[in-house]
Design an enzyme around this catalytic site. Sequence first.
Site, PDB file in Angstrom:
ATOM      1  N   ASP A 128       0.681  -1.259   0.332  1.00 49.01           N
ATOM      2  CA  ASP A 128       0.019   0.190  -0.185  1.00 49.01           C
ATOM      3  C   ASP A 128       0.849   0.976   0.019  1.00 49.01           C
ATOM      4  O   ASP A 128       2.130   1.484   0.781  1.00 49.01           O
ATOM      5  CB  ASP A 128      -1.265   0.328   1.449  1.00 49.01           C
ATOM      6  CG  ASP A 128      -0.027   0.018   2.500  1.00 49.01           C
ATOM      7  OD1 ASP A 128      -0.410   1.560   3.029  1.00 49.01           O
ATOM      8  OD2 ASP A 128       0.527  -0.579   2.718  1.00 49.01           O
ATOM      9  N   SER A 129       0.704   2.541  -0.565  1.00 48.99           N
ATOM     10  CA  SER A 129       1.263   3.778  -0.702  1.00 48.99           C
ATOM     11  C   SER A 129       2.432   3.373  -1.391  1.00 48.99           C
ATOM     12  O   SER A 129       2.250   3.337  -1.964  1.00 48.99           O
ATOM     13  CB  SER A 129       0.949   4.352   0.610  1.00 48.99           C
ATOM     14  OG  SER A 129       1.485   5.738   0.921  1.00 48.99           O
ATOM     15  N   ALA A 130       3.768   3.815  -0.008  1.00 52.31           N
ATOM     16  CA  ALA A 130       4.904   3.953  -0.977  1.00 52.31           C
ATOM     17  C   ALA A 130       5.711   2.811  -1.082  1.00 52.31           C
ATOM     18  O   ALA A 130       5.981   2.495  -1.592  1.00 52.31           O
ATOM     19  CB  ALA A 130       5.260   4.576   0.061  1.00 52.31           C
ATOM     20  N   GLY A 184       3.691   0.084  -2.147  1.00 52.15           N
ATOM     21  CA  GLY A 184       3.646   0.371  -3.388  1.00 52.15           C
ATOM     22  C   GLY A 184       5.087   0.597  -4.488  1.00 52.15           C
ATOM     23  O   GLY A 184       5.233  -0.015  -5.876  1.00 52.15           O
ATOM     24  N   HIS A 242      -7.308   7.374   1.259  1.00 54.91           N
ATOM     25  CA  HIS A 242      -6.411   6.541   0.742  1.00 54.91           C
ATOM     26  C   HIS A 242      -6.346   5.334   1.531  1.00 54.91           C
ATOM     27  O   HIS A 242      -6.153   5.316   3.209  1.00 54.91           O
ATOM     28  CB  HIS A 242      -4.617   7.713   1.574  1.00 54.91           C
ATOM     29  CG  HIS A 242      -3.806   7.002   0.936  1.00 54.91           C
ATOM     30  ND1 HIS A 242      -3.208   6.689  -0.291  1.00 54.91           N
ATOM     31  CD2 HIS A 242      -2.900   7.153   1.556  1.00 54.91           C
ATOM     32  CE1 HIS A 242      -1.802   6.552   0.157  1.00 54.91           C
ATOM     33  NE2 HIS A 242      -1.901   6.189   1.095  1.00 54.91           N
TER      34      HIS A 242
END
Length: 305
Positions: free
Chosen positions: A141-143, A145, A265
């Site tokens: 997820d997020s960073a 990714g 998010h």
Amino acid sequence: MRQISAVLPPEQAWGLWLSRRILAGVMDAFGPPLAGARAERVDGVLPDGRRVVGEWVRAPGVHSTDNAIYFVHGSGYALCSPRTHRRLTSWLSRLTGLPVFAVDYRLAPRHRFPTAAHDVRAGWDWLVGHVPPERVVIAGDSAGGHLTVDLLLQSEAEAAKAAALVLFSPLIDLTLGLARVREALRRDPAIRVSDAARLLALYTRDVDPTHERLALDVAGGPALPPTLIQAGGAEMLLSDARRLAADIHAGGGRCELQVWPDQVHVFQALPRLSPEAAKAMRHAAHFITTSLRASDFDAMAGKAD
């Protein structure tokens, strides 16, 4: 969260410490780990001396390691850990019946680029010593990714042999140029782009933003495994998700992009806040199990040939 992130300076030790505490509290309140899930800490050393730290997360009744999920958490390279993400990892384990290995990479600002990327690579190399890569689905997820896609683009890592890739609200453009364009159209309810940029700078400061491990060439690199991307319609990283999906297609890969209207998010980690989280996670679990079956079929077909 938007107001809190605006007044807490991540450059200051006290601001970063408080940000970590607040975010962990929010995730515990709105996305607690599933009851009965077990977390087994891993702290090992690879033959070449690299250290691997993480945890196996298993929902009740999950024991097999024939297949596995490799999970790379996000939150700006500086804030979270496998502990804060146990809702996601324990939920994935229960819905798929698979164990989840979550790598505990070192955080900024004490450990800057490319430390997190090296730790994610070490975690992958350790995991595929226990589970064949074609029996592993990578999720992040997020960073996380960005770290995951960076891993997949390293040809010598053989991560592209993974059965599939699942990304929740992935960060791809570390300059946040795409996010700024998105913010001009719709403000993210959780954070401002300027505040996110200060957080990311803890990891990337003094590094050329065009560095190939930061500005990832997905379209020009090796084809990624079959990919599912989920993003919230209200978040500033929606444009990142769209760009990544387009680049995966351009690079010869297959990608399904799901945009969940009005969601924030990584809403999947906050089921008490978002009723859509459960439905999104069921989609992700179905994608994972289907991808593993397809990978098994391809492996058997290859042996027959």
